[in-house]
Design an enzyme around this catalytic site. Structure first.
Site, mmCIF file in Angstrom:
data_model
loop_
_atom_site.group_PDB
_atom_site.id
_atom_site.type_symbol
_atom_site.label_atom_id
_atom_site.label_comp_id
_atom_site.label_asym_id
_atom_site.label_seq_id
_atom_site.Cartn_x
_atom_site.Cartn_y
_atom_site.Cartn_z
ATOM 1 N N ASP A 110 8.432 3.723 -0.012
ATOM 2 C CA ASP A 110 7.145 4.366 -0.298
ATOM 3 C C ASP A 110 6.940 4.626 -1.789
ATOM 4 O OD1 ASP A 110 9.125 6.385 -0.194
ATOM 5 O OD2 ASP A 110 7.649 7.930 0.290
ATOM 6 N N HIS A 111 7.838 4.095 -2.615
ATOM 7 C CA HIS A 111 7.679 4.167 -4.076
ATOM 8 C C HIS A 111 7.690 2.790 -4.727
ATOM 9 C CE1 HIS A 111 8.049 8.630 -4.501
ATOM 10 N NE2 HIS A 111 8.529 8.452 -3.278
ATOM 11 N N HIS B 160 18.337 13.202 -4.542
ATOM 12 C CA HIS B 160 17.522 12.588 -3.483
ATOM 13 C C HIS B 160 18.063 11.186 -3.193
ATOM 14 C CE1 HIS B 160 13.991 11.809 -1.048
ATOM 15 N NE2 HIS B 160 13.710 10.739 -1.760
ATOM 16 N N ASP C 177 10.661 11.982 -6.384
ATOM 17 C CA ASP C 177 11.003 12.891 -5.281
ATOM 18 C C ASP C 177 12.156 13.827 -5.650
ATOM 19 O OD1 ASP C 177 9.057 11.571 -3.905
ATOM 20 O OD2 ASP C 177 10.351 10.723 -2.368
#
Length: 239
Positions: A58-59, A112, A131
């Protein structure tokens, strides 16, 4: 430099850092390509660089299509060179990355993920934390340790207090619920929650925050030692 916030997926933010003089841009963490292409083409801006804070899909989900369309260079951490799609430029901790009018200091901020970095555009006083640090929160610890995340946050805490924080997700309201549950007497936090709700009601992002605000309101940044931070992180995981 102009910062354009691009909403992606369900609650992700990608960021276009635009050099208005040359009509060029970097994109931070393109979750998906379509909304970024839409903005760039409507604005007639050329995407020169794709900057990834970490390898999670998602990045980086938009990397391939954006690189193909604009012939952009993908930039990421050297430790993630086998995990970031199509990486061209590998960066190291504390390195200054400078291309054209774009200049940022790289901080390795594991916790993370093991290869997470933050991009600090120090002249503009803006940091893109992915994140690792959220407004009123911090990332879940997936690959790293509590100690790594605690030390990563300490790096960010040491920056000038007027630094603007641009994070990877719109989690601020959910994070505020945890902060106020554990810091109920914090008047600054109560006022910030009012601002958060007003912005969201008007369909505005709650980002950027400032480091000064986070130091006063973010319960994770207020943790005085590793033990208290670790307890808070465990509590948040089950909140």
């Amino acid at each position: 430099m102009k910062i354009e916030i691009i909403k992606c997926l369900q609650d992700n933010y990608s960021y276009l850092i635009i050099d208005e003089e040359n009509q060029t841009a970097c994109v931070i963490d393109p979750s998906e390509s379509a909304p970024i292409i839409n903005y760039l083409d409507n604005s007639k801006i050329n995407l020169k660089f794709i900057l990834n804070t970490h390898h999670h899909y998602d990045h980086v989900g938009g990397n391939l299509e954006l690189k193909k369309k604009y012939n952009s260079k993908v930039v990421g951490f050297i430790g993630d060179k086998n995990r970031i799609p199509e990486i061209d430029i590998s960066l190291e901790n504390n390195q200054i990355w400078k291309q054209d009018n774009f200049e940022a200091k790289i901080y390795h901020v594991p916790g993370h993920t093991s290869g997470h970095i933050a991009f600090h555009f120090f002249k503009e006083k803006k940091i893109f934390t992915g994140d690792t640090l959220f407004s009123l929160g911090c990332g879940r610890i997936f690959e790293g340790t509590y100690e790594q995340m605690y030390n990563s946050l300490k790096k960010i805490k040491s920056l000038p207090k007027d630094t603007e924080i641009y994070c990877g997700h719109e989690y601020t309201l959910q994070n505020s619920n945890f902060c106020i549950a554990n810091d109920s007497g914090n008047l600054k936090l109560k006022n910030k929650i009012l601002e958060i709700n007003k912005k969201l009601k008007n369909s505005l992002p709650t980002i950027p925050s400032t480091l000064a605000d986070e130091l006063e309101c973010n319960i994770f940044l207020k943790a005085k030692d590793l033990e208290s931070f670790s307890k808070l992180r465990d509590l948040k995981d089950n909140f």
